[in-house]
Scaffold this motif. Structure first.
Motif, PDB file in Angstrom:
ATOM      1  N   LEU A  78      88.514  20.582  81.884  1.00 35.95           N
ATOM      2  CA  LEU A  78      89.372  21.606  81.282  1.00 35.95           C
ATOM      3  C   LEU A  78      89.859  22.565  82.343  1.00 35.95           C
ATOM      4  CD1 LEU A  78      87.272  22.650  78.125  1.00 35.95           C
ATOM      5  CD2 LEU A  78      88.901  20.746  78.337  1.00 35.95           C
ATOM      6  N   TYR A  79      91.141  22.931  82.255  1.00 41.44           N
ATOM      7  CA  TYR A  79      91.638  24.057  83.035  1.00 41.44           C
ATOM      8  C   TYR A  79      91.835  25.210  82.065  1.00 41.44           C
ATOM      9  CZ  TYR A  79      94.314  27.106  86.042  1.00 41.44           C
ATOM     10  OH  TYR A  79      94.747  28.197  86.778  1.00 41.44           O
ATOM     11  N   SER A  80      90.967  26.208  82.165  1.00 46.29           N
ATOM     12  CA  SER A  80      90.890  27.298  81.203  1.00 46.29           C
ATOM     13  C   SER A  80      91.680  28.505  81.676  1.00 46.29           C
ATOM     14  CB  SER A  80      89.413  27.687  81.003  1.00 46.29           C
ATOM     15  OG  SER A  80      89.292  28.896  80.295  1.00 46.29           O
ATOM     16  N   THR A  81      92.456  29.102  80.748  1.00 56.39           N
ATOM     17  CA  THR A  81      93.234  30.299  81.055  1.00 56.39           C
ATOM     18  C   THR A  81      93.096  31.313  79.922  1.00 56.39           C
ATOM     19  OG1 THR A  81      95.258  29.455  80.004  1.00 56.39           O
ATOM     20  CG2 THR A  81      94.936  28.941  82.338  1.00 56.39           C
ATOM     21  N   TRP A 116      93.365  26.050  76.903  1.00 50.86           N
ATOM     22  CA  TRP A 116      92.997  25.113  77.956  1.00 50.86           C
ATOM     23  C   TRP A 116      93.913  23.895  77.974  1.00 50.86           C
ATOM     24  CZ3 TRP A 116      89.544  25.134  73.643  1.00 50.86           C
ATOM     25  CH2 TRP A 116      89.432  23.926  72.959  1.00 50.86           C
ATOM     26  N   LEU A 117      94.056  23.364  79.173  1.00 48.45           N
ATOM     27  CA  LEU A 117      94.693  22.055  79.400  1.00 48.45           C
ATOM     28  C   LEU A 117      93.570  21.078  79.671  1.00 48.45           C
ATOM     29  CD1 LEU A 117      97.248  20.309  79.887  1.00 48.45           C
ATOM     30  CD2 LEU A 117      97.036  20.925  82.323  1.00 48.45           C
ATOM     31  N   GLY A 118      93.471  20.016  78.881  1.00 48.96           N
ATOM     32  CA  GLY A 118      92.328  19.115  78.964  1.00 48.96           C
ATOM     33  C   GLY A 118      92.710  17.689  79.315  1.00 48.96           C
ATOM     34  N   LEU A 119      91.949  17.112  80.236  1.00 49.63           N
ATOM     35  CA  LEU A 119      92.033  15.694  80.570  1.00 49.63           C
ATOM     36  C   LEU A 119      90.678  15.097  80.269  1.00 49.63           C
ATOM     37  CD1 LEU A 119      93.548  13.246  81.835  1.00 49.63           C
ATOM     38  CD2 LEU A 119      92.623  13.993  84.058  1.00 49.63           C
TER      39      LEU A 119
END
Length: 455
Positions: free
Chosen positions: A73-76, A446-449
């Motif tokens: 996750l890229y969390s913001t 979040w952007l999740g892969l």
């Protein structure tokens, strides 16, 4: 490694004394009447075949399965409340790599028509509490434990009647009883957590119980039914051995399938995507009731749901109304009874697109929780430990199925909004504003892969 059970289970005396006309007794009588056809079916069964159930299955071999969700996750936008300064402070945006869910399953059929299932969990390993994801963290020395453990007895020769007993989910709300590997959103709709904490006091949603269920084929339609009672862990005494007043949880679900059925054989796990093989719709009705506990006078749930699969199109959704009734004590007196009401649900859509021998599925989901926004309603909700305020979650992304749901790659963006109503800053109103072990927050996006695998 520390081995623990998933939740501490409150023990209780399971009896309803001096209560001949209690609603639960009435429900039990209805269940008894409904079971009479099954008794007749059993009476017609060949006694020699019934004896075979007592004989050990000579071909019995335990079955093993591993299920893993590896996510990045890229969390913001995550904020934490500073009580000394009375304001929310942003934390650094961050990358969080974790095993969102990890399960090891052992199952088998040691006797004819008697199966067992034990599921071990190893979830949230690597979870950063200050990332925007959901749930608790699994510490540096990760914990493992029991997620499900139950027996399932096939009572009739057909699929009409099964008895399930052990540690498992009450069979209500499609999202709650569908695996995280079967849904087509990145994360499961958190409407399930609002319902689960309402029912059993924990997000895992399990409790000790017994469930009678079955699958009936009526030609033009199929009926899947479940009715059970459970000893839930009450949130009023977490970790305690007992509560002074404790009632069982009764849970029921009916699902009517038109067109192609959801399943050919009865089970307590469900699917969302049938990969173009189903043309049918399922219409669900869910209901629960629990009587007096130390925390509330009664608790109920009621709501519809649906699943539509039409070739490549997959649509599902539901809405659950939840209510807890209580009294607030003031000295030696009690105020009039009040009801804390809330609702939660989701809607989700996906389309299967062929991509060579693989399948690509764009999806969109919206989840909503709606509780009290006014001060009086929020006070009532707090008194019976119900969530309040409002929360909305959106999920948009794409799934790449390399081997049906056995191997899936996902790329999604999830964003959330919350409304505390009249609650002050620092409230723990609902999941948007509350992170266990941290306290008051405003949850970010979040952007999740992710990779979901079943072996």
């Amino acid at each position: 490694m520390t081995i623990i059970t998933c939740n501490t289970q409150n023990h209780c005396d399971f009896c309803i004394a001096n209560c001949q006309y209690h609603p639960i007794v009435k429900i039990g009588l209805i269940l008894l009447v409904a079971a009479l056809p099954f008794a007749g079916a059993l009476g017609e069964a060949d006694t020699s075949k019934a004896a075979l159930w007592l004989k050990r299955n000579e071909r019995f071999v335990p079955e093993f399965k591993t299920m893993v969700q590896l996510w990045g996750l890229y969390s913001t936008g995550m904020e934490v409340y500073n009580s000394d300064r009375n304001l929310y402070e942003p934390v650094d945006d961050r990358i969080n790599l974790m095993l969102r869910r990890a399960r090891f399953i052992v199952s088998g059929e040691p006797y004819n028509n008697l199966r067992y299932t034990v599921v071990f969990f190893y979830d949230q390993t690597g979870r950063d509490l200050l990332a925007s994801g959901i749930g608790p963290a699994n510490k540096a020395d990760p914990m493992a434990g029991i997620w499900d453990a139950f027996f399932q007895w096939k009572i009739t020769k057909n699929e009409w009647a099964y008895l399930t007993a052990g540690w498992f989910r009450p069979q209500v709300q499609r999202e709650s009883i569908t695996s995280g590997w079967s849904v087509n959103s990145f994360e499961k709709s958190m409407s399930q957590n609002y319902l689960r904490t309402h029912l059993v006091g924990t997000g895992a949603g399990r409790a000790m119980g017994i469930n009678l269920g079955g699958l009936m084929d009526a030609g033009d339609f199929d009926l899947n039914y479940n009715f059970g009672f459970f000893n839930p862990q009450t949130p009023v005494l977490p970790g305690a051995a007992a509560a002074k007043t404790l009632s069982p949880l009764w849970a029921g679900r009916l699902s009517l399938s038109l067109g192609d059925p959801e399943m050919e054989k009865y089970g307590i796990n469900y699917d969302i995507n049938y990969f173009n093989k189903r043309k049918g719709v399922s219409l669900d009705l869910n209901a629960t009731r629990q009587g007096p506990t130390d925390l509330f006078r009664s608790a109920t749930t009621f709501g519809p749901g649906f699943l539509l699969n039409w070739g490549p199109l997959n649509l599902d959704g539901e809405w659950m109304w939840m209510e807890r009734e209580g009294n607030r004590k003031k000295g030696s007196s009690q105020t009039p009874a009040f009801a804390a009401k809330s609702g939660t649900g989701h809607a989700r859509a996906g389309v299967n697109i062929p991509a060579g021998r693989f399948v690509v599925e764009p999806i969109f989901m919206i989840m909503q929780f709606q509780g009290a926004l006014d001060a009086a309603g929020q006070s009532n909700a707090s008194a019976v430990k119900s969530s309040y305020g409002a929360e909305t979650t959106y999920d948009a992304g794409i799934n790449w199925y390399l081997d049906s749901k056995n191997l899936k790659i996902m790329l999604h963006y999830t964003w959330r909004t919350g409304d505390p109503g009249e609650a002050a800053d620092g409230t723990l109103a609902n999941m948007y504003f509350n992170q266990p072990s941290i306290g008051a927050i405003r949850r970010g996006n979040w952007l999740g892969l992710g990779v979901n695998a079943i072996f």
